[in-house]
Design a protein around this motif. Sequence first.
Motif, PDB file in Angstrom:
ATOM      1  N   TYR A  49      54.254   3.712  48.942  1.00 22.19           N
ATOM      2  CA  TYR A  49      54.985   4.899  48.505  1.00 22.19           C
ATOM      3  C   TYR A  49      54.322   6.124  49.112  1.00 22.19           C
ATOM      4  O   TYR A  49      53.109   6.173  49.338  1.00 22.19           O
TER       5      TYR A  49
ATOM      6  N   ILE B 217      54.903  -3.098  49.119  1.00 22.21           N
ATOM      7  CA  ILE B 217      55.714  -1.876  49.172  1.00 22.21           C
ATOM      8  C   ILE B 217      54.790  -0.680  48.969  1.00 22.21           C
ATOM      9  O   ILE B 217      54.046  -0.613  47.984  1.00 22.21           O
TER      10      ILE B 217
ATOM     11  N   PRO C 210      60.556  -4.833  43.940  1.00 22.57           N
ATOM     12  CA  PRO C 210      59.159  -4.991  43.481  1.00 22.57           C
ATOM     13  C   PRO C 210      59.013  -6.239  42.594  1.00 22.57           C
ATOM     14  O   PRO C 210      59.933  -6.608  41.852  1.00 22.57           O
TER      15      PRO C 210
ATOM     16  N   VAL D 144      61.514  -8.008  50.495  1.00 23.88           N
ATOM     17  CA  VAL D 144      62.370  -7.146  51.313  1.00 23.88           C
ATOM     18  C   VAL D 144      63.463  -8.005  51.932  1.00 23.88           C
ATOM     19  O   VAL D 144      63.169  -9.027  52.562  1.00 23.88           O
TER      20      VAL D 144
ATOM     21  N   SER E 215      50.341   0.685  45.942  1.00 22.08           N
ATOM     22  CA  SER E 215      51.264  -0.292  46.517  1.00 22.08           C
ATOM     23  C   SER E 215      51.390  -1.495  45.602  1.00 22.08           C
ATOM     24  O   SER E 215      50.505  -1.793  44.788  1.00 22.08           O
TER      25      SER E 215
ATOM     26  N   LEU F   1      64.547  -3.412  48.778  1.00 19.80           N
ATOM     27  CA  LEU F   1      63.155  -3.687  48.432  1.00 19.80           C
ATOM     28  C   LEU F   1      63.061  -3.945  46.931  1.00 19.80           C
ATOM     29  O   LEU F   1      63.360  -3.043  46.116  1.00 19.80           O
TER      30      LEU F   1
ATOM     31  N   VAL G 245      59.853   5.601  48.715  1.00 19.00           N
ATOM     32  CA  VAL G 245      59.317   4.469  49.463  1.00 19.00           C
ATOM     33  C   VAL G 245      59.012   4.913  50.880  1.00 19.00           C
ATOM     34  O   VAL G 245      59.794   5.653  51.491  1.00 19.00           O
TER      35      VAL G 245
ATOM     36  N   SER H 282      56.347  -0.060  54.720  1.00 24.28           N
ATOM     37  CA  SER H 282      56.870  -1.052  53.773  1.00 24.28           C
ATOM     38  C   SER H 282      57.717  -2.114  54.456  1.00 24.28           C
ATOM     39  O   SER H 282      57.820  -3.242  53.952  1.00 24.28           O
TER      40      SER H 282
END
Length: 673
Positions: free
Chosen positions: A216, A214, A247, A227, A222, A245, A187, A192
Amino acid sequence: MSKGSAAPKPGDPGDRTGRAAGPGRGGSRSGRPPRGGRLFQDGTPGGPVLRLFARWVRRPLLPAVRLWRRNIQLRIVAGTLLMSLGVVLLLGLVVIGQVRNGLLDAKERAAQSQAAGGFSAAQDRAATTPSAPGQQDGARAGASVNWRSTLVEQLASGGQSAYNVVALSLDTGDAAASRGARASGEVDPTTSIPAELRHSVAQGTDTFQKFTRIHYTSGKASEAGLVIGKRLNDAEGTQYELYYLFPLTQEEDSLTLVKGTLATAGLFVMVLLGAIAWLMVRQVVTPVRMAAGIAERLSAGRLQERMKVTGEDDIARLGEAFNKMAQNLQLKIQQLEELSRMQRRFVSDVSHELRTPLTTVRMAADVIHEARVDFDPITARSAELLGDQLDRFESLLSDLLEISRFDAGAAALEAEPIDLRQVVRRVIGGAEPLAERKGTRIVVVGDKQPVVAEADARRVERVLRNLVVNAVEHGEGRDVVVKLAAAGGAVAVAVRDYGVGLKPGEATRVFNRFWRADPARARTTGGTGLGLSIAVEDARLHGGWLQAWGEPGGGSQFRLTLPRTADEPLRGSPIPLEPEDSRRNREQAAAGRAQDHARLTAVPAQPVGDRAQLAVPPRLPAPSRATVDPTALPGSGARVVARAAAENDGGGAGSATADAHGNAEREDGTRGR
């Protein structure tokens, strides 16, 4: 013989009388563009281009618009589909919103629980890890970094890609560069973690959360995520930020699946509702269409047509009522036809049977009339009256026989090329004795050029004789103008008089049989009341029009229009139905001249000392009239102008106007043409 105001042509709404549209009269005085004019009056090419483009766009849409207007079943089904689409969309939005909120709420609760457990574990680990007293600052910082890396790995190990953990230093100075960010799952902590969330975590001690995307570092796309962060202390007592975080990939997949399912179900529902509406409407529209078709065939004369009735519902009752109505109409029409045949046969038989005794009576009356010089004055006058009434009786008998032939459809047209000028001359020659007794002068206009048409000379002469004699009889001693003209595929003869004219409402009754404009007026010429009725039938037999215009106190004008060749449809008449010397046209001409005079003489005053010679603009020539007049268009042309209020005050004023002003204008407008 009577006179009137219109010979209606079947299927036409009627002529509108008025002046021709010529140069200078294309638009109103207020500056508005004329109706039907170009889009751009300055002649720019944009007008035709836009018209061509609009025509090109509209042409393929005309069949669809025509189908939409004529097909009620299509309109109902389309309306049902549109309403169904609205309901499905509204329902889909509501369902998708509820599912989305439910998924996010569940995910948020699970994430908060997971993050709370992680924050508690991090605090417990910091409390149980002993600190190393007496170490240097560099060694202490390295131990703190190693402790955070180990903490991130331990907290993220239980996620199984369900979440990632990021640890960030609280201070952002250069001195804390060694205590960099620690993150799991590749991440990117810089992009992010939102700056607003970091600011909230740094300022408070509570748990904060925010929906974001988010990112990477490995190039992976993304994705949306949640979060959750909190400020904590490590084993060395240094504050840092810990973030979880989560997803939202599974939730997005679930929501996409729900959207696809709803779209598919909505499409099937709309198709199903459309099919149901089509079938249901078809059950109602089909009998209505059948009834419309049968009604059209009934109107065409096929009185034996009936609707097919099945069942006992409302549509079946409608069909039964329609069939009963058609049967009653058929019976009534048959009765009327039989009665009409009996009446026509009665009139024909009576007319034929009366010829023999009438011939005998005529012979006896002629003998008595020849010997009247030997009788006393009273008996001699009786013999003269007997001869006059026998003449009228013979004329009435001939008219009845002619009407019976028209009613029976036995009237035949013997068309041949004839010059209407010769017919007019014969008619005027026959009407001269009556005109002399009335003090009327008959003026012919437009007889310089041949006016040839294929027509039955006998019938045309009968029509014109009726019109001219009517004009002389009702003209009150004023001039009668007979005008001939030919243009395009039509010829016309107009008879204009300046007598009593026509009253409002007489246009619909003037051609009725035995109708008289003034029942109290004596028939000095022996009219039967059938002259105009026979004249209309003669005009229709030629495929032409017999029309009339009139105004109270301003006289009237009858116009006979015939095609040049037999069986050629008429599209207009070369003579306007309303004459140029009518009261309305004279008032408009006078108003136009007054406005022109006022505009030309409106010159501003100048000071006495500096008065300059003003150039008066030259008077422009009057615009020429166009060759096409609105009154020359197809239609019945019935028009009766009401008498003005000033002319209704008394007969003396009307007579003075007709004698003084009217005669002068008639001399200028008719004799000089």
